[in-house]
Design a protein around this motif. Structure first.
Motif, PDB file in Angstrom:
ATOM      1  N   LEU A 180      39.737  38.193  36.009  1.00 41.11           N
ATOM      2  CA  LEU A 180      39.247  39.427  35.394  1.00 41.11           C
ATOM      3  C   LEU A 180      38.193  39.139  34.334  1.00 41.11           C
ATOM      4  O   LEU A 180      37.232  39.897  34.173  1.00 41.11           O
ATOM      5  N   LYS A 181      38.352  38.043  33.592  1.00 38.30           N
ATOM      6  CA  LYS A 181      37.393  37.710  32.538  1.00 38.30           C
ATOM      7  C   LYS A 181      36.006  37.437  33.108  1.00 38.30           C
ATOM      8  O   LYS A 181      34.998  37.661  32.440  1.00 38.30           O
ATOM      9  N   PRO A 186      44.466  37.110  35.325  1.00 39.87           N
ATOM     10  CA  PRO A 186      43.689  37.372  34.095  1.00 39.87           C
ATOM     11  C   PRO A 186      42.417  36.554  34.006  1.00 39.87           C
ATOM     12  O   PRO A 186      41.383  37.041  33.543  1.00 39.87           O
ATOM     13  N   MET A 191      34.680  38.898  35.663  1.00 39.13           N
ATOM     14  CA  MET A 191      34.102  40.077  36.309  1.00 39.13           C
ATOM     15  C   MET A 191      33.200  40.847  35.351  1.00 39.13           C
ATOM     16  O   MET A 191      33.460  40.908  34.146  1.00 39.13           O
ATOM     17  N   PHE A 214      47.018  42.947  41.606  1.00 42.70           N
ATOM     18  CA  PHE A 214      46.011  42.773  40.560  1.00 42.70           C
ATOM     19  C   PHE A 214      45.529  41.330  40.523  1.00 42.70           C
ATOM     20  O   PHE A 214      46.312  40.391  40.748  1.00 42.70           O
TER      21      PHE A 214
END
Length: 288
Positions: A35-36, A32, A38, A29
């Protein structure tokens, strides 16, 4: 990571993964912070019948991930598609309700009420939304100039303009050009268009090409009755109704392509005997 049900969909639930396997999966994964940044993909409309959009494949993979998490049976692609497209509950709810609403509008039509009493209805049973509104006018088709870029990658500045001529001007999707000149030849149908400022370039019926003005046998085909031409091209064609829906390609003398609604050719007694040689909109005459 893709999870396949495959032929093991009915096999016993898999054993729980080891701690090392969980750690290895977690390492796949993104962080974090990444991910923000994206932007999540947005699906405008879920479509289960088009396998090329991968909607069902995504649902299957996500469902199997959840199944594996709780050590329950996974499903293959077809079972996922069947579950997503379970139609009986839809027929018993939304489809039944919309059918009833449509029937209410049909009652108004059969009873001859004015168009001001007709309504559009929007229903969302999931959100319990019921909205009724006046219908919007049908979209008008008018003559226009369309601009296209034939080669946007190599020559994006080159723009072609194409003129389109509406026949009749204007019309909408509910209109119909009615040609009622008896059991005529293709030449006579061509003359019908010529009297209205158009050249009949090609003519088709039910997907079969009946006539092309630039073909080697164009003169011979023009002399044939249209019904005879249809029987020759489509021996199983049903002409018992006294009319057919034609697919003509027309253009003006200047070469502008014609835009038409549906074209009805009447050649004998038919349920459409009330329609004369003109264009109609919901059964009412419009001057061509």
């Amino acid at each position: 990571r893709r999870v396949h049900g495959g032929s093991a969909a009915d096999a016993p639930a898999p054993a729980a993964p080891s701690d090392d396997e969980v750690a290895a999966a977690m390492a796949l994964f993104p962080a974090p912070a990444a991910l923000k940044a994206m932007t999540p993909p947005v699906v405008d409309q879920f479509e289960k019948d088009d396998d090329s959009n991968h909607h069902i494949a995504f649902v299957q993979a996500l469902g199997n991930l959840r199944a594996r998490t709780y050590t329950i049976h996974e499903v293959d692609f077809l079972k996922a598609k069947l579950a997503a497209g379970r139609i009986i509950p839809a027929i018993a709810t939304a489809t039944a309700m919309i059918t009833g609403v449509v029937c209410l509008e049909l009652y108004k039509f059969v009873q001859g009420h004015s168009i001001g009493l007709f309504r559009n209805t929007f229903v969302n049973l999931g959100a319990m939304i019921f909205a009724i509104s006046d219908p919007s006018p049908a979209t008008r088709v008018v003559s226009k100039v369309v601009k296209t870029v034939p080669d946007p990658e190599n020559n994006p500045e080159y723009i072609e303009e194409k003129s389109l001529k509406a026949f009749p001007e204007p019309h909408n999707a509910w209109d119909a050009v009615v040609i009622a000149i008896g059991d005529a030849t293709i030449g006579q149908i061509s003359d019908w268009y010529a009297a209205r400022g158009f050249t009949l370039s090609a003519l088709a019926y039910n997907g079969a090409g009946l006539y092309m003005s630039f073909g080697k046998t164009a003169a011979d085909v023009r002399a044939m009755k249209l019904t005879d031409r249809i029987r020759a091209m489509l021996p199983d064609a049903d002409l018992s109704r006294g009319y057919v829906l034609l697919e003509p390609l027309i253009e003006t003398e200047a070469g502008d392509e014609g835009l038409q609604p549906k074209v009805i050719y009447k050649f004998g007694p038919s349920p459409l005997d009330g329609l004369r040689d003109h264009t109609t909109s919901l059964g009412k005459p419009i001057t061509v």
